[in-house]
Design a protein around this motif. Sequence first.
Motif, short mmCIF file in Angstrom:
data_model
loop_
_atom_site.label_atom_id
_atom_site.label_comp_id
_atom_site.label_asym_id
_atom_site.label_seq_id
_atom_site.Cartn_x
_atom_site.Cartn_y
_atom_site.Cartn_z
N LEU A 187 22.48 -32.41 1.99
CA LEU A 187 21.32 -33.28 2.08
C LEU A 187 21.75 -34.63 2.60
O LEU A 187 22.70 -35.24 2.10
CB LEU A 187 20.64 -33.43 0.72
CG LEU A 187 20.04 -32.15 0.13
CD1 LEU A 187 19.46 -32.42 -1.26
CD2 LEU A 187 18.97 -31.58 1.04
N ALA A 188 21.07 -35.12 3.62
CA ALA A 188 21.41 -36.40 4.24
C ALA A 188 20.12 -37.15 4.53
O ALA A 188 19.10 -36.56 4.90
CB ALA A 188 22.21 -36.19 5.52
N ARG A 189 20.16 -38.47 4.36
CA ARG A 189 19.01 -39.33 4.64
C ARG A 189 19.10 -39.86 6.05
O ARG A 189 20.19 -40.13 6.57
CB ARG A 189 18.96 -40.51 3.66
CG ARG A 189 18.67 -40.09 2.22
CD ARG A 189 18.57 -41.31 1.33
NE ARG A 189 18.25 -40.94 -0.04
CZ ARG A 189 17.02 -40.75 -0.50
NH1 ARG A 189 15.99 -40.91 0.32
NH2 ARG A 189 16.81 -40.42 -1.77
N ASP A 190 17.93 -40.01 6.64
CA ASP A 190 17.85 -40.56 7.99
C ASP A 190 17.99 -42.07 7.89
O ASP A 190 17.18 -42.73 7.23
CB ASP A 190 16.52 -40.18 8.63
CG ASP A 190 16.49 -40.53 10.11
OD1 ASP A 190 17.51 -41.06 10.60
OD2 ASP A 190 15.46 -40.27 10.76
N GLY B 174 14.54 -45.24 6.41
CA GLY B 174 14.44 -46.04 5.20
C GLY B 174 14.56 -45.19 3.95
O GLY B 174 14.86 -43.99 3.99
N ASP B 175 14.29 -45.82 2.80
CA ASP B 175 14.41 -45.12 1.52
C ASP B 175 13.16 -44.35 1.16
O ASP B 175 13.16 -43.62 0.17
CB ASP B 175 14.72 -46.13 0.41
CG ASP B 175 16.04 -46.83 0.65
OD1 ASP B 175 16.88 -46.24 1.35
OD2 ASP B 175 16.21 -47.97 0.14
N GLY B 176 12.09 -44.51 1.95
CA GLY B 176 10.85 -43.84 1.58
C GLY B 176 10.85 -42.36 1.88
O GLY B 176 10.19 -41.58 1.19
N LYS B 177 11.57 -41.93 2.91
CA LYS B 177 11.57 -40.52 3.31
C LYS B 177 12.54 -39.72 2.46
O LYS B 177 13.60 -40.21 2.08
CB LYS B 177 11.94 -40.39 4.79
CG LYS B 177 10.85 -40.86 5.74
CD LYS B 177 11.21 -40.52 7.17
CE LYS B 177 10.10 -40.94 8.12
NZ LYS B 177 10.42 -40.60 9.52
N PRO B 178 12.16 -38.49 2.16
CA PRO B 178 13.08 -37.65 1.37
C PRO B 178 14.28 -37.24 2.21
O PRO B 178 14.23 -37.24 3.45
CB PRO B 178 12.22 -36.43 1.00
CG PRO B 178 11.19 -36.36 2.06
CD PRO B 178 10.90 -37.79 2.46
N PRO B 179 15.40 -36.87 1.58
CA PRO B 179 16.57 -36.44 2.35
C PRO B 179 16.29 -35.14 3.10
O PRO B 179 15.52 -34.29 2.66
CB PRO B 179 17.66 -36.27 1.29
CG PRO B 179 16.91 -36.09 0.01
CD PRO B 179 15.65 -36.89 0.13
N LYS B 180 16.95 -34.98 4.22
CA LYS B 180 16.75 -33.84 5.08
C LYS B 180 17.98 -32.93 5.00
O LYS B 180 19.11 -33.40 4.88
CB LYS B 180 16.55 -34.29 6.53
CG LYS B 180 16.19 -33.18 7.50
CD LYS B 180 15.98 -33.75 8.90
CE LYS B 180 15.62 -32.67 9.89
NZ LYS B 180 15.44 -33.23 11.27
N LYS B 181 17.74 -31.63 5.07
CA LYS B 181 18.84 -30.68 5.00
C LYS B 181 19.53 -30.60 6.36
O LYS B 181 18.90 -30.36 7.38
CB LYS B 181 18.33 -29.30 4.59
CG LYS B 181 19.44 -28.27 4.44
CD LYS B 181 18.90 -26.92 4.00
CE LYS B 181 18.51 -26.95 2.53
NZ LYS B 181 18.18 -25.58 2.04
#
Length: 475
Positions: free
Chosen positions: A87-90, A94-101
């Motif tokens: 799982l990695a964040r874009d 920003g911090d609002g979006k959930p992490p993406k696989k």
Amino acid sequence: MAYLTQPDYVKYICSCGQLKPITNLYFCRHCLKIRCGFCICHEVDSHYCANCLENMPSSEARLKKNRCSSCFACPSCFHTLSTRATLARDPAGGDGKPPKKMYYLSCFNCRWTSRDVGIPDQPVASGGWPERTNPFTTRFNQLLDYYKAIAQQEKQEKLDKERKKFVTRGKYINLTDKTGLTGAMARNIAGLPSSESSSSVISNFVPSQASPDVEELPDDYHLKEIDLKQITRISQRTSCPELQPSLASRLSPRPRALCVKRSQRCRACDHNLTKPEYNPGSVKFKIELLAYYHVPEVKIISYETIKPGGTSALLLKLSNPTAHEMTVKMLQPEDVPDQEDEHKTIEKTLEKSLNLEKDISWNASFPRRPPPPNAGSVNLPAVSLTLAQRDDAAEYDDEPPGDNDDIILWRKSNKLALRLKLTTDAQAKVGSNAYFSFALQYSYRNTVPPSATVVQHSDHTLYTTLILDLGKVCE
């Protein structure tokens, strides 16, 4: 008799003269001859990946350059890489979006990952992994086009020569004969490039030139400490011949090479010797004519030291691999019928299959290889030996081996052990190879009927010659 880590002590002589262990030989049930890898034709049936078992036709494999698009090999230890998810964040979201696989490649053997060399993670698990581009791709394409044009020009000259040789012209000159429209139309119909395009490629080709300027080494080249973890090995460089990275940070995963499912055909009679099964759940159409399924196998149990002018004992074990009773008789090699006609038949078939011509500078003659010189002779028994049919259940019988006499030590199921006496020549040099040869005359029942109307099986008397390698002659 063949071993994985030891030399082959018993070798069989093929019909072409090659010396091979029985595990590397084939047996043709149609011409009743032993065949080696040079006496058979190899035909590719299909391509498949050994890791994911994906089967693909030859045309698709050619487009993919014989590589699997979903399986990769580790550039460090050449083990198959596995796809790992994380799982990695874009960072732009920003911090609002959930992490993406995200997915990356990892090796379970040496713990190498695609992140170690800076390859970015991919949002899709299958495919999409970037490959390093070869800086010499343009030059390779120019060389490929140049050699294709040369091959096409030579082929066209050959066709023109044959056409002039066999075509008889009439009294009147046709327009197509004068302008050459027939050849151009034939090339267009066949989908081949025109002769003008091939000649332009050859004329515009720029050959490579060596440069006298060589880049000098830095001053601290011999004084700088070497970090072996950052330098690639020779095996790692040769696995990637188009790039040959010198640093470990430039390694990239290599696509897995495709394996070939092939069938092998006898050159003399054009019958299949091995053919893989297309349905793994059925063995109805599976053909495996390996020699150790049809030819009696000889193994060396023990032997004494070979000395010049002396005698030594040799213990052999004979096995019957067939499902029928077999009669074996040991002969001297000079008593075997001549098989020179069979060798000439293989030469003609090989010459016909390769479309050889007189003007090709290739040696089309294949002289039969002579056997190695013998260090002595083997005292063979004059009696015939009977081997029972193969029975896998008899291997677990508790009955003691029987039939003890001066020659046969023991007999059990389809096997028997022999005691033979070796006589070494007095002129044998110390340190030379101790080769001993003898021939086997054995009965073989062919289960393949000669025709559809004749169903009865036939019995044959066949011959094979063996070479025993007993090490070196000692003092």
